[in-house]
Design a protein around this motif. Structure first.
Motif, PDB file in Angstrom:
ATOM      1  N   MET A   1      53.965  50.967  27.437  1.00  0.00           N
ATOM      2  CA  MET A   1      53.812  49.304  27.301  1.00  0.00           C
ATOM      3  C   MET A   1      52.841  48.807  26.265  1.00  0.00           C
ATOM      4  N   GLU A   2      53.064  47.984  25.723  1.00  0.00           N
ATOM      5  CA  GLU A   2      51.803  47.368  24.783  1.00  0.00           C
ATOM      6  C   GLU A   2      50.601  46.697  25.449  1.00  0.00           C
ATOM      7  N   PRO A   3      49.427  46.716  25.226  1.00  0.00           N
ATOM      8  CA  PRO A   3      48.411  46.010  25.662  1.00  0.00           C
ATOM      9  C   PRO A   3      48.647  44.506  25.831  1.00  0.00           C
ATOM     10  N   LEU A   4      48.289  43.852  26.765  1.00  0.00           N
ATOM     11  CA  LEU A   4      48.402  42.454  26.899  1.00  0.00           C
ATOM     12  C   LEU A   4      47.112  41.715  26.618  1.00  0.00           C
ATOM     13  N   LYS A   5      46.879  40.511  26.189  1.00  0.00           N
ATOM     14  CA  LYS A   5      45.600  39.737  26.421  1.00  0.00           C
ATOM     15  C   LYS A   5      45.335  39.022  27.628  1.00  0.00           C
ATOM     16  N   ASN A   6      46.756  38.813  28.108  1.00  0.00           N
ATOM     17  CA  ASN A   6      46.689  37.990  29.422  1.00  0.00           C
ATOM     18  C   ASN A   6      47.941  38.678  30.516  1.00  0.00           C
ATOM     19  N   ALA A   7      47.356  38.946  31.438  1.00  0.00           N
ATOM     20  CA  ALA A   7      48.243  39.403  32.467  1.00  0.00           C
ATOM     21  C   ALA A   7      48.673  38.593  33.645  1.00  0.00           C
ATOM     22  N   ASP A   8      48.277  37.500  33.587  1.00  0.00           N
ATOM     23  CA  ASP A   8      48.125  36.645  34.595  1.00  0.00           C
ATOM     24  C   ASP A   8      49.501  36.383  35.461  1.00  0.00           C
ATOM     25  N   HIS A   9      50.529  36.302  34.618  1.00  0.00           N
ATOM     26  CA  HIS A   9      52.077  36.262  34.929  1.00  0.00           C
ATOM     27  C   HIS A   9      52.438  37.281  35.554  1.00  0.00           C
ATOM     28  N   LEU A  10      52.039  38.483  35.568  1.00  0.00           N
ATOM     29  CA  LEU A  10      52.552  40.025  35.989  1.00  0.00           C
ATOM     30  C   LEU A  10      52.662  40.120  37.467  1.00  0.00           C
ATOM     31  N   TYR A  11      51.654  39.250  38.369  1.00  0.00           N
ATOM     32  CA  TYR A  11      51.295  39.428  39.491  1.00  0.00           C
ATOM     33  C   TYR A  11      50.853  38.184  40.099  1.00  0.00           C
ATOM     34  N   GLU A  12      51.140  38.009  41.369  1.00  0.00           N
ATOM     35  CA  GLU A  12      50.674  36.736  42.195  1.00  0.00           C
ATOM     36  C   GLU A  12      49.347  36.775  42.940  1.00  0.00           C
ATOM     37  N   VAL A  13      48.496  36.049  43.033  1.00  0.00           N
ATOM     38  CA  VAL A  13      47.433  35.984  43.876  1.00  0.00           C
ATOM     39  C   VAL A  13      47.319  34.728  44.329  1.00  0.00           C
ATOM     40  N   GLU A  14      46.596  34.631  45.626  1.00  0.00           N
ATOM     41  CA  GLU A  14      46.278  33.482  46.243  1.00  0.00           C
ATOM     42  C   GLU A  14      45.457  32.384  45.672  1.00  0.00           C
ATOM     43  N   HIS A  15      44.578  32.848  44.790  1.00  0.00           N
ATOM     44  CA  HIS A  15      43.632  32.033  43.880  1.00  0.00           C
ATOM     45  C   HIS A  15      43.110  32.879  42.844  1.00  0.00           C
ATOM     46  N   ARG A  16      42.667  32.153  41.678  1.00  0.00           N
ATOM     47  CA  ARG A  16      42.012  32.734  40.516  1.00  0.00           C
ATOM     48  C   ARG A  16      41.444  31.722  39.890  1.00  0.00           C
ATOM     49  N   ALA A  17      40.091  31.911  39.652  1.00  0.00           N
ATOM     50  CA  ALA A  17      39.144  31.098  38.771  1.00  0.00           C
ATOM     51  C   ALA A  17      38.420  31.791  37.789  1.00  0.00           C
ATOM     52  N   ARG A  18      38.220  31.276  36.458  1.00  0.00           N
ATOM     53  CA  ARG A  18      37.321  31.995  35.700  1.00  0.00           C
ATOM     54  C   ARG A  18      36.253  31.404  35.562  1.00  0.00           C
ATOM     55  N   HIS A  19      35.033  31.845  35.901  1.00  0.00           N
ATOM     56  CA  HIS A  19      33.444  31.490  35.944  1.00  0.00           C
ATOM     57  C   HIS A  19      33.126  31.690  34.747  1.00  0.00           C
TER      58      HIS A  19
END
Length: 111
Positions: A1-19
């Motif tokens: 597969m091609e490299p992605l710049k953002n993979a947030d949509h590929l897996y679910e998490v309870e919480h995600r924050a960019r510090h």
């Protein structure tokens, strides 16, 4: 597969924050439930450094095959190009920081 710049949509998490996010470096906080995981992937140019805040984190690695379990206050670095899978190793949520850099971020799924 091609490299992605953002993979947030590929897996679910309870919480995600960019510090912190700036060219070549970023810090995220991620919280996984006992059943969630970050699927097998690698990065072309950046390493991942994991630092556990609460709970127990397990990282599976390839090349060579290895499994690492981290408790709160522990850290582990996965070098660029090494495939890894991130899971919750406990019965409660795990929270961790992931520091990525120095270099351009990408997410390359391993199938």
């Amino acid at each position: 597969m091609e490299p992605l710049k953002n993979a947030d949509h590929l897996y679910e998490v309870e919480h995600r924050a960019r510090h912190l996010e700036r060219p070549g470096f970023r810090i995220q906080e991620i919280q996984l439930s006992p059943t969630q995981k970050v699927p097998w992937h690698t990065h072309t140019n950046v390493g991942d450094t994991f630092y556990v805040l609460k709970g127990t984190l397990r990282i599976y690695l390839m090349n060579p095959k290895e499994s690492v379990e981290l408790a709160p206050g522990k850290s582990y670095e996965v070098v660029a190009g090494r495939p890894h899978l991130v899971t919750n190793a406990g019965d409660t949520s795990v929270s961790f920081l992931i520091m990525q850099g120095v270099g351009e971020y990408d997410y390359v799924p391993v199938v």
